[in-house]
Design an enzyme around this catalytic site. Sequence first.
Site, PDB file in Angstrom:
ATOM      1  CD  GLU A  72      31.917  42.335  41.525  1.00  0.00           C
ATOM      2  OE1 GLU A  72      30.964  43.063  41.149  1.00  0.00           O
ATOM      3  OE2 GLU A  72      32.241  41.286  40.954  1.00  0.00           O
ATOM      4  CG  ASN A 128      36.272  38.355  46.304  1.00  0.00           C
ATOM      5  OD1 ASN A 128      35.592  37.798  45.447  1.00  0.00           O
ATOM      6  ND2 ASN A 128      37.589  38.237  46.360  1.00  0.00           N
ATOM      7  CB  ALA A 130      32.713  30.882  41.850  1.00  0.00           C
ATOM      8  NE  ARG A 157      41.806  32.994  37.503  1.00  0.00           N
ATOM      9  CZ  ARG A 157      41.310  32.571  38.680  1.00  0.00           C
ATOM     10  NH1 ARG A 157      40.792  33.445  39.527  1.00  0.00           N
ATOM     11  NH2 ARG A 157      41.356  31.294  38.980  1.00  0.00           N
ATOM     12  CG  HIS A 166      36.549  39.702  41.504  1.00  0.00           C
ATOM     13  ND1 HIS A 166      35.921  38.556  41.938  1.00  0.00           N
ATOM     14  CD2 HIS A 166      35.576  40.528  41.065  1.00  0.00           C
ATOM     15  CE1 HIS A 166      34.617  38.684  41.751  1.00  0.00           C
ATOM     16  NE2 HIS A 166      34.379  39.875  41.224  1.00  0.00           N
ATOM     17  CE1 TYR A 183      41.527  33.849  43.207  1.00  0.00           C
ATOM     18  CE2 TYR A 183      42.053  31.545  43.652  1.00  0.00           C
ATOM     19  CZ  TYR A 183      41.301  32.497  42.987  1.00  0.00           C
ATOM     20  OH  TYR A 183      40.323  32.115  42.100  1.00  0.00           O
ATOM     21  NE  ARG A 227      40.151  29.661  45.814  1.00  0.00           N
ATOM     22  CZ  ARG A 227      39.151  30.414  45.391  1.00  0.00           C
ATOM     23  NH1 ARG A 227      38.761  31.448  46.109  1.00  0.00           N
ATOM     24  NH2 ARG A 227      38.543  30.132  44.264  1.00  0.00           N
ATOM     25  N   PRO A 243      32.424  32.165  48.835  1.00  0.00           N
ATOM     26  CG  PRO A 243      30.974  30.806  47.627  1.00  0.00           C
ATOM     27  CD  PRO A 243      31.286  32.238  47.925  1.00  0.00           C
ATOM     28  CG  ASN A 244      36.030  27.822  47.496  1.00  0.00           C
ATOM     29  OD1 ASN A 244      36.183  26.818  48.192  1.00  0.00           O
ATOM     30  ND2 ASN A 244      35.162  27.870  46.504  1.00  0.00           N
TER      31      ASN A 244
HETATM   32  C1  DQA Z   1      37.857  35.631  42.883  1.00  0.00           C
HETATM   33  C2  DQA Z   1      37.741  35.240  41.413  1.00  0.00           C
HETATM   34  C3  DQA Z   1      36.638  34.209  41.204  1.00  0.00           C
HETATM   35  O1  DQA Z   1      36.567  33.844  39.828  1.00  0.00           O
HETATM   36  C4  DQA Z   1      36.930  32.976  42.027  1.00  0.00           C
HETATM   37  O2  DQA Z   1      35.873  32.050  41.884  1.00  0.00           O
HETATM   38  C5  DQA Z   1      37.163  33.297  43.453  1.00  0.00           C
HETATM   39  C6  DQA Z   1      38.045  34.419  43.763  1.00  0.00           C
HETATM   40  C7  DQA Z   1      39.022  36.593  43.121  1.00  0.00           C
HETATM   41  O3  DQA Z   1      39.065  37.198  44.187  1.00  0.00           O
HETATM   42  O4  DQA Z   1      39.906  36.711  42.275  1.00  0.00           O
HETATM   43  O5  DQA Z   1      36.693  32.621  44.351  1.00  0.00           O
HETATM   44  O6  DQA Z   1      36.655  36.309  43.279  1.00  0.00           O
END
Ligand code: DQA
Length: 145
Positions: A97, A73, A76, A106, A99, A23, A18, A10-11
Amino acid sequence: MSSILLLNGPNLGILGRRQPEIYGTATLADIEAAVAKRVAERGWEVVSIQRESEGELIHAIQDNYDALGAIVNPGALMVAGWSLRDALASFPRPWIEVHLSNVWARESFRHESVISPLATGLIAGLGPLGYELAADALLRIVPAA
Ligand code: DQA
Protein backbone atom coordinates in the site's frame (compact mmCIF):
# COMPACT_ATOMS: atom_id res chain seq x y z
CA MET A 1 4.98 -11.90 -19.70
CA SER A 2 5.22 -11.45 -15.90
CA SER A 3 3.42 -8.40 -14.63
CA ILE A 4 2.65 -6.42 -11.51
CA LEU A 5 -0.55 -4.49 -10.93
CA LEU A 6 -0.27 -0.76 -10.18
CA LEU A 7 -3.67 0.22 -8.82
CA ASN A 8 -4.69 3.78 -8.04
CA GLY A 9 -8.03 4.82 -6.62
CA PRO A 10 -10.20 7.92 -6.82
CA ASN A 11 -8.71 11.30 -7.66
CA LEU A 12 -5.25 9.92 -8.39
CA GLY A 13 -5.61 10.24 -12.15
CA ILE A 14 -5.22 13.99 -11.84
CA LEU A 15 -1.93 13.91 -9.96
CA GLY A 16 0.19 16.86 -10.97
CA ARG A 17 -2.86 19.12 -10.93
CA ARG A 18 -4.35 17.89 -7.66
CA GLN A 19 -3.32 19.92 -4.62
CA PRO A 20 0.36 19.94 -5.64
CA GLU A 21 1.30 21.38 -2.25
CA ILE A 22 0.24 18.00 -0.80
CA TYR A 23 0.66 15.50 -3.62
CA GLY A 24 3.49 17.10 -5.64
CA THR A 25 3.75 17.80 -9.33
CA ALA A 26 4.51 14.34 -10.70
CA THR A 27 1.73 12.94 -12.87
CA LEU A 28 0.41 9.39 -12.73
CA ALA A 29 2.15 8.84 -16.08
CA ASP A 30 5.45 9.89 -14.45
CA ILE A 31 4.85 7.39 -11.64
CA GLU A 32 3.91 4.62 -14.06
CA ALA A 33 7.10 5.25 -16.04
CA ALA A 34 9.27 5.20 -12.91
CA VAL A 35 7.74 1.94 -11.67
CA ALA A 36 7.99 0.35 -15.13
CA LYS A 37 11.67 1.33 -15.35
CA ARG A 38 12.33 -0.11 -11.91
CA VAL A 39 10.78 -3.53 -12.56
CA ALA A 40 12.06 -3.86 -16.13
CA GLU A 41 15.29 -5.33 -14.68
CA ARG A 42 13.31 -8.52 -13.91
CA GLY A 43 11.51 -8.42 -17.24
CA TRP A 44 8.24 -7.48 -15.53
CA GLU A 45 5.70 -5.22 -17.10
CA VAL A 46 3.29 -2.94 -15.26
CA VAL A 47 -0.47 -3.15 -15.63
CA SER A 48 -1.52 0.31 -14.45
CA ILE A 49 -5.17 0.91 -13.65
CA GLN A 50 -6.69 4.03 -12.10
CA ARG A 51 -10.41 4.21 -11.46
CA GLU A 52 -12.70 6.63 -9.65
CA SER A 53 -15.13 3.99 -8.40
CA GLU A 54 -14.67 1.15 -5.95
CA GLY A 55 -16.46 -1.39 -8.15
CA GLU A 56 -14.11 -0.81 -11.07
CA LEU A 57 -11.10 -1.15 -8.79
CA ILE A 58 -12.49 -4.49 -7.58
CA HIS A 59 -12.85 -5.67 -11.18
CA ALA A 60 -9.25 -4.64 -11.81
CA ILE A 61 -8.08 -6.78 -8.89
CA GLN A 62 -10.18 -9.78 -9.93
CA ASP A 63 -8.93 -9.49 -13.51
CA ASN A 64 -5.29 -9.53 -12.41
CA TYR A 65 -4.98 -12.49 -10.05
CA ASP A 66 -2.16 -13.70 -12.29
CA ALA A 67 -0.01 -10.65 -11.47
CA LEU A 68 3.11 -11.35 -9.40
CA GLY A 69 2.24 -8.61 -6.92
CA ALA A 70 0.61 -5.23 -6.66
CA ILE A 71 1.19 -1.65 -5.60
CA VAL A 72 -2.05 -0.12 -4.34
CA ASN A 73 -2.92 3.48 -3.51
CA PRO A 74 -6.58 3.25 -2.48
CA GLY A 75 -6.91 7.01 -1.93
CA ALA A 76 -9.76 7.87 0.40
CA LEU A 77 -11.15 4.32 0.06
CA MET A 78 -8.54 3.50 2.67
CA VAL A 79 -10.95 4.79 5.29
CA ALA A 80 -14.12 2.84 4.48
CA GLY A 81 -13.63 0.81 1.30
CA TRP A 82 -14.93 -2.45 2.72
CA SER A 83 -15.59 -4.03 -0.68
CA LEU A 84 -12.14 -3.05 -1.86
CA ARG A 85 -10.76 -4.60 1.30
CA ASP A 86 -12.55 -7.87 0.56
CA ALA A 87 -11.20 -7.87 -3.00
CA LEU A 88 -7.66 -7.30 -1.76
CA ALA A 89 -8.10 -10.06 0.83
CA SER A 90 -8.54 -12.46 -2.09
CA PHE A 91 -5.58 -11.17 -4.06
CA PRO A 92 -3.20 -14.12 -3.95
CA ARG A 93 0.11 -12.23 -4.13
CA PRO A 94 2.00 -9.69 -2.02
CA TRP A 95 0.78 -6.13 -2.33
CA ILE A 96 2.22 -2.91 -1.01
CA GLU A 97 0.00 0.00 0.00
CA VAL A 98 1.31 3.43 -0.94
CA HIS A 99 0.18 6.91 0.04
CA LEU A 100 1.93 9.94 -1.36
CA SER A 101 1.22 11.96 1.76
CA ASN A 102 1.70 10.93 5.37
CA VAL A 103 -1.97 10.40 6.09
CA TRP A 104 -1.32 10.20 9.84
CA ALA A 105 0.05 13.75 9.81
CA ARG A 106 -3.16 15.02 8.22
CA GLU A 107 -6.85 15.28 9.16
CA SER A 108 -8.00 12.71 11.71
CA PHE A 109 -10.57 11.17 9.30
CA ARG A 110 -7.60 9.89 7.28
CA HIS A 111 -6.14 7.98 10.23
CA GLU A 112 -8.47 4.98 10.09
CA SER A 113 -7.90 2.26 7.53
CA VAL A 114 -9.80 -0.87 6.64
CA ILE A 115 -7.18 -1.67 3.99
CA SER A 116 -3.81 -1.35 5.71
CA PRO A 117 -4.05 -4.37 8.06
CA LEU A 118 -4.11 -6.64 5.00
CA ALA A 119 -1.18 -5.08 3.14
CA THR A 120 2.14 -6.87 2.99
CA GLY A 121 3.70 -3.49 3.75
CA LEU A 122 2.85 0.17 3.68
CA ILE A 123 4.73 3.28 2.56
CA ALA A 124 3.36 6.74 3.26
CA GLY A 125 4.63 10.28 3.08
CA LEU A 126 7.44 9.88 0.56
CA GLY A 127 5.60 11.21 -2.48
CA PRO A 128 6.18 9.46 -5.81
CA LEU A 129 9.32 7.86 -4.39
CA GLY A 130 7.00 5.64 -2.37
CA TYR A 131 5.85 3.87 -5.52
CA GLU A 132 9.43 3.18 -6.57
CA LEU A 133 10.25 1.85 -3.11
CA ALA A 134 7.18 -0.37 -3.29
CA ALA A 135 8.43 -1.69 -6.64
CA ASP A 136 11.81 -2.36 -5.01
CA ALA A 137 10.06 -4.23 -2.22
CA LEU A 138 8.20 -6.45 -4.69
CA LEU A 139 11.45 -7.12 -6.55
CA ARG A 140 12.89 -8.43 -3.30
CA ILE A 141 9.80 -10.21 -1.97
CA VAL A 142 8.64 -12.02 -5.11
CA PRO A 143 10.79 -15.09 -5.67
CA ALA A 144 12.61 -15.49 -8.97
CA ALA A 145 10.58 -17.56 -11.41
C1 DQA B 1 -3.72 9.55 -0.56
C2 DQA B 1 -4.18 9.99 0.83
C3 DQA B 1 -5.69 9.88 0.97
O1 DQA B 1 -6.09 10.33 2.26
C4 DQA B 1 -6.36 10.74 -0.07
O2 DQA B 1 -7.77 10.59 0.02
C5 DQA B 1 -5.89 10.44 -1.44
C6 DQA B 1 -4.45 10.30 -1.65
C7 DQA B 1 -2.22 9.74 -0.75
O3 DQA B 1 -1.68 9.18 -1.70
O4 DQA B 1 -1.59 10.47 0.01
O5 DQA B 1 -6.65 10.36 -2.39
O6 DQA B 1 -4.00 8.14 -0.71
